[in-house]
Design a protein around this motif. Structure first.
Motif, short mmCIF file in Angstrom:
data_model
loop_
_atom_site.label_atom_id
_atom_site.label_comp_id
_atom_site.label_asym_id
_atom_site.label_seq_id
_atom_site.Cartn_x
_atom_site.Cartn_y
_atom_site.Cartn_z
N GLU A 55 47.54 43.04 44.04
CA GLU A 55 46.56 42.93 45.14
C GLU A 55 47.34 42.69 46.42
O GLU A 55 48.23 41.84 46.47
CB GLU A 55 45.61 41.77 44.88
CG GLU A 55 44.50 41.64 45.90
CD GLU A 55 43.32 42.53 45.57
OE1 GLU A 55 43.32 43.70 46.00
OE2 GLU A 55 42.41 42.04 44.90
N THR A 56 47.04 43.48 47.44
CA THR A 56 47.67 43.35 48.75
C THR A 56 46.58 43.30 49.81
O THR A 56 45.40 43.52 49.51
CB THR A 56 48.59 44.55 49.05
OG1 THR A 56 47.77 45.73 49.13
CG2 THR A 56 49.67 44.73 47.98
N TYR B 67 48.34 44.80 37.84
CA TYR B 67 47.74 45.21 39.11
C TYR B 67 48.33 44.34 40.21
O TYR B 67 48.55 43.14 40.01
CB TYR B 67 46.23 45.02 39.04
CG TYR B 67 45.50 45.34 40.32
CD1 TYR B 67 45.33 46.65 40.75
CD2 TYR B 67 44.99 44.32 41.13
CE1 TYR B 67 44.68 46.94 41.93
CE2 TYR B 67 44.33 44.61 42.31
CZ TYR B 67 44.18 45.92 42.71
OH TYR B 67 43.53 46.21 43.88
N GLN C 63 34.89 40.93 42.35
CA GLN C 63 36.35 40.90 42.17
C GLN C 63 36.68 40.98 40.69
O GLN C 63 37.07 39.99 40.08
CB GLN C 63 36.95 39.65 42.79
CG GLN C 63 38.47 39.60 42.67
CD GLN C 63 39.08 38.51 43.49
OE1 GLN C 63 38.92 38.48 44.71
NE2 GLN C 63 39.79 37.61 42.84
N ARG D 86 38.95 47.56 48.95
CA ARG D 86 37.87 47.11 48.06
C ARG D 86 36.64 46.71 48.88
O ARG D 86 35.51 47.02 48.52
CB ARG D 86 38.35 45.93 47.22
CG ARG D 86 37.40 45.54 46.12
CD ARG D 86 37.87 44.32 45.36
NE ARG D 86 39.20 44.49 44.81
CZ ARG D 86 39.52 44.17 43.57
NH1 ARG D 86 38.62 43.68 42.77
NH2 ARG D 86 40.75 44.32 43.15
N PRO E 154 51.36 39.53 48.67
CA PRO E 154 50.81 40.14 47.46
C PRO E 154 50.61 39.16 46.30
O PRO E 154 51.29 38.14 46.20
CB PRO E 154 51.86 41.19 47.08
CG PRO E 154 52.61 41.47 48.33
CD PRO E 154 52.62 40.17 49.09
N GLU F 284 50.40 39.42 42.05
CA GLU F 284 50.60 40.24 40.86
C GLU F 284 49.72 39.69 39.73
O GLU F 284 49.94 38.57 39.28
CB GLU F 284 52.06 40.22 40.41
CG GLU F 284 53.00 40.85 41.39
CD GLU F 284 54.45 40.78 40.95
OE1 GLU F 284 55.22 41.65 41.38
OE2 GLU F 284 54.82 39.85 40.19
N TYR F 285 48.74 40.47 39.30
CA TYR F 285 47.90 40.09 38.17
C TYR F 285 48.58 40.58 36.90
O TYR F 285 49.08 41.71 36.85
CB TYR F 285 46.49 40.68 38.30
CG TYR F 285 45.69 39.94 39.34
CD1 TYR F 285 44.98 38.79 39.00
CD2 TYR F 285 45.68 40.37 40.67
CE1 TYR F 285 44.26 38.10 39.96
CE2 TYR F 285 44.96 39.67 41.63
CZ TYR F 285 44.26 38.54 41.27
OH TYR F 285 43.55 37.84 42.22
N THR G 123 44.85 46.68 49.63
CA THR G 123 43.91 46.89 48.52
C THR G 123 42.66 46.04 48.68
O THR G 123 41.57 46.46 48.32
CB THR G 123 44.57 46.61 47.15
OG1 THR G 123 44.97 45.23 47.08
CG2 THR G 123 45.75 47.53 46.90
N LYS G 124 42.83 44.85 49.25
CA LYS G 124 41.67 43.98 49.50
C LYS G 124 40.74 44.63 50.53
O LYS G 124 39.52 44.65 50.35
CB LYS G 124 42.15 42.62 50.00
CG LYS G 124 41.23 41.49 49.75
CD LYS G 124 41.20 41.19 48.27
CE LYS G 124 40.57 39.86 47.99
NZ LYS G 124 40.39 39.64 46.56
N HIS H 4 48.06 35.16 37.21
CA HIS H 4 48.65 35.90 38.32
C HIS H 4 49.82 35.14 38.94
O HIS H 4 49.97 33.94 38.73
CB HIS H 4 47.59 36.23 39.38
CG HIS H 4 46.87 35.04 39.92
ND1 HIS H 4 45.82 34.43 39.26
CD2 HIS H 4 47.06 34.32 41.05
CE1 HIS H 4 45.39 33.40 39.97
NE2 HIS H 4 46.13 33.32 41.06
#
Length: 155
Positions: A130-131, A128, A22, A138, A116, A118-119, A134-135, A56
């Motif tokens: 992450e949702t 970036y 990650q 990945r 979500p 937010e980074y 997207t997880k 985040h």
């Protein structure tokens, strides 16, 4: 009462799932459930050495249960230890710092993320998001790169 969306029970054996990198060589996640339909996911987070998980913001609530090790947020004055339950409300902004004394005993926390993340970069801008999608991507990308079949974790 009949549930409007019947589904079957699922058993996910965490030991059968890979640790997926990650963003750093010291931080991994193990996806236990990802639901693009609800935008939520559940995963184990492992941090192998003392270090930081980038600042985040959560757009929905997050729940965590510390399994092993210790960690804290730079923005708060408490320390999470094994057995602790952590609740993070929507909008909370923080920087996770893992306090790992022994690399044979990494920090492990079970997180249930309900939306979500937010980074942020060093200026506070969103770098970036992450949702659940997207997880899941990945996870699937990592399985493909390693030549392993992904497990059924979407439900």
């Amino acid at each position: 009462m009949e549930h409007p969306h019947p589904m079957k029970d699922f058993l996910v054996r965490a030991a059968d799932l890979p640790w997926v990198p990650q963003g750093s060589s010291n931080v991994w996640f193990k996806p236990l459930r990802i639901s693009p339909a609800t935008g939520s996911w559940v995963n184990l987070l492992k941090v192998a050495k003392s270090g930081v998980v980038n600042r985040h913001r959560h757009l929905a609530e997050v729940e965590g249960w510390v399994v092993q090790g210790h960690w804290h947020y730079l923005e708060h004055d408490w320390q999470a230890e094994p057995g602790a339950y952590v609740y993070e409300p929507p909008g909370d902004v923080h920087t996770l710092v893992a306090d790992v004394d022994d690399p044979d005993h990494p920090m492990l926390t079970l997180f249930s993320i309900h939306g979500p993340i937010e980074y942020m970069d060093e200026t506070g801008e969103v770098a970036y998001v992450e949702t659940a999608e997207t997880k899941l991507r990945r996870y699937h990308d990592y399985c493909r790169e390693q030549g392993i079949a992904p497990h059924e974790i979407v439900f």
